[in-house]
Design an enzyme around this catalytic site. Structure first.
Site, PDB file in Angstrom:
ATOM      1  N   LYS A 122      33.961 -50.147   7.957  1.00 50.27           N
ATOM      2  CA  LYS A 122      32.750 -50.759   8.537  1.00 50.27           C
ATOM      3  C   LYS A 122      32.921 -51.066  10.027  1.00 50.27           C
ATOM      4  O   LYS A 122      32.047 -50.744  10.837  1.00 50.27           O
ATOM      5  CB  LYS A 122      32.402 -52.039   7.778  1.00 50.27           C
ATOM      6  CG  LYS A 122      31.912 -51.821   6.358  1.00 50.27           C
ATOM      7  CD  LYS A 122      31.479 -53.118   5.701  1.00 50.27           C
ATOM      8  CE  LYS A 122      32.636 -54.046   5.404  1.00 50.27           C
ATOM      9  NZ  LYS A 122      33.535 -53.532   4.347  1.00 50.27           N
ATOM     10  N   THR A 123      34.027 -51.718  10.368  1.00 47.37           N
ATOM     11  CA  THR A 123      34.217 -52.118  11.764  1.00 47.37           C
ATOM     12  C   THR A 123      34.336 -50.899  12.670  1.00 47.37           C
ATOM     13  O   THR A 123      33.720 -50.845  13.746  1.00 47.37           O
ATOM     14  CB  THR A 123      35.466 -53.014  11.897  1.00 47.37           C
ATOM     15  OG1 THR A 123      35.268 -54.217  11.155  1.00 47.37           O
ATOM     16  CG2 THR A 123      35.724 -53.362  13.353  1.00 47.37           C
ATOM     17  N   GLU A 166      27.690 -55.098  10.805  1.00 50.31           N
ATOM     18  CA  GLU A 166      28.364 -54.725   9.574  1.00 50.31           C
ATOM     19  C   GLU A 166      27.667 -55.399   8.392  1.00 50.31           C
ATOM     20  O   GLU A 166      27.078 -56.464   8.535  1.00 50.31           O
ATOM     21  CB  GLU A 166      29.831 -55.148   9.618  1.00 50.31           C
ATOM     22  CG  GLU A 166      30.631 -54.433  10.679  1.00 50.31           C
ATOM     23  CD  GLU A 166      32.074 -54.892  10.722  1.00 50.31           C
ATOM     24  OE1 GLU A 166      32.628 -55.230   9.648  1.00 50.31           O
ATOM     25  OE2 GLU A 166      32.654 -54.922  11.822  1.00 50.31           O
TER      26      GLU A 166
END
Length: 459
Positions: A122-123, A166
């Site tokens: 996600k990051t 996110e």
């Protein structure tokens, strides 16, 4: 539920303001004219930045932090109902919002809110897409779960209708969001202290996908098992990506240069578009980049701007981050704490210049370690040398009868060169004695294992 009117700023208090996501939300509200206060257990660069920007920050979570004038309190999933500060807010009858609820309300103020979900990546993907949006002059508002050099931190307040964040599945937080474009990178077994099993996790991701409106778009990894079960019945547009030409967006002919940086042929509807060069390594990052490319294309961004943005991305903190070199030994730090992530990172390390690879791994939570024990042993076997530190308990207190030493023993039984040390100092001494010029040393895990590499570089 209490609704924040973003055109009428009020006093918002954050319990756990120093967290990477909470600090980002607080920063956005500060810049929108809100009065911000909050608490955290200890001082950090994030709390210092908030204080300089005008927030009132308390250290230690105490009832006295709930000062007069607070209009609404925001808390994280890590805060329990028996928390002294939380109880004080409830006793005062103050409106309460979870972090995810506030984030969801914030998203409704933008025409193009983008939510990046998935068990892993996600990051990195949020950061890649942020670089693309910046390269395309979209002036986005960004909230990312890591420190991104391009924006000088974890937050950027833009002036356009584009917002990217996110979307975390833990405790079903992402079901409070309102995305126009949603991304699902992967669905894996994790957070089993909350979810029952993989089917339960898949049901949550399906519910997340159903949040997208009819004029929205879901960008999904087409290689997810039984992906149709996630996408069936959705009112929105669905586009799939993967490592083949048969997807809506594909990556083929993947290669790595001498520096370990990946490149690939980017295809759309089976037709070659252009060669994409990344500044990061690993096939997992090719997949992340492909998701970002697909979302950017759906936003009408040119592939030239996307390539420029991706090329400028060299990583975020704690994602295969180069920390420095000591006597010819390269020190890397990585946040990987799930077997799938570990395998991806150790595979990527093979493309990085090295003689031998040493991995210092700190498992994260007893629940994850016990439920995925065999998978951890398998993932950690894919390196030359593995050193185990004690499990980072995080929010847990029950050891469940599992330890890092158990992993080391299981690895040794498979013929792996594995070691276990109880103290970080012993690990540091062992690394100084055994790592030699040309070796690659990776500190890995979601806890405080990063300090081992940092201490080694100071010695």
């Amino acid at each position: 539920m209490y609704k924040i009117n973003f055109k009428q700023p009020v006093h918002v208090h954050f319990i756990g303001i120093g967290g990477i996501s909470m600090s980002g939300l607080a920063s956005i509200l500060l810049k929108e004219g809100f009065t911000i206060s909050g608490s955290d257990n200890k001082e950090s660069a994030l709390t210092d930045s908030l204080a300089r920007s005008g927030a009132t920050v308390f250290f230690g979570q105490k009832a006295s932090n709930i000062i007069d004038g607070i209009d609404v309190v925001v808390y994280t999933a890590a805060i329990h109902e028996d928390n002294e500060e939380f109880m004080a807010a409830v006793e005062r009858g103050l409106p309460m919002l979870s972090r995810a609820e506030l984030l969801g309300q914030l998203m409704t103020n933008y025409e193009f809110p983008i939510a990046v979900s998935g068990t892993h990546g996600k990051t990195t993907t949020t950061s890649m897409l942020s670089h693309i949006l910046l390269a395309a002059d979209k002036d986005p508002t960004i909230s990312v779960g890591g420190l991104l050099k391009a924006i000088g931190g974890n937050i950027r307040v833009g002036g356009s209708d584009v917002f990217i964040t996110e979307a975390c599945e833990y405790t079903n937080s992402f079901l409070h969001l309102f995305p126009k474009i949603g991304i699902i990178l992967n669905i894996d077994e994790d957070h089993l202290d909350f979810f029952k099993d993989l089917d339960d996790i898949r049901n949550s991701f399906h519910a997340f996908a159903k949040l997208l409106p009819a004029d929205g778009c879901l960008v999904i990894n087409g290689e997810i098992d039984n992906v149709s079960a996630i996408t069936e019945g959705l009112p929105c547009k669905v586009v799939a990506y993967g490592h083949c030409n048969s997807m809506d967006y594909g990556a083929v002919n993947i290669a790595h240069n001498r520096q370990g940086e990946a490149s690939f042929d980017f295809t759309k509807d089976g037709v070659f578009v252009r060669r994409i060069q990344l500044s990061v390594s690993g096939e997992h990052n090719v997949s992340n980049a492909l998701a970002a490319l697909a979302a950017a294309d759906q936003l009408g961004i040119s592939v030239e701007a996307s390539q420029a943005g991706l090329k400028s991305f060299t990583g975020t903190t704690r994602r295969f981050e180069h920390k420095g070199d000591r006597n010819g030994v390269t020190v890397i730090d990585d946040y990987a704490h799930h077997p799938t992530e570990i395998t991806a990172t150790l595979t990527a390390s093979r493309h990085h210049p090295h003689r031998e690879v040493w991995c210092v791994f700190q498992p994260h939570t007893y629940t994850r370690t016990k439920s995925l024990f065999k998978e951890f042993v398998e993932a950690l076997s894919h390196t030359d040398h593995i050193i185990l530190a004690d499990i980072y308990a995080a929010r847990e207190t029950d050891t469940l009868g599992v330890s890092s030493e158990d992993i080391a023993i299981a690895l040794k039984e498979q013929g792996c060169d594995a070691y276990y040390f109880k103290d970080f100092k012993d690990i540091e001494d062992f690394c100084i004695e055994n790592c030699t010029k040309g070796d690659l040393l990776i500190t890995m895990g979601a806890g405080d294992v990063v300090t081992i590499g940092e201490n080694l570089l100071k010695r």
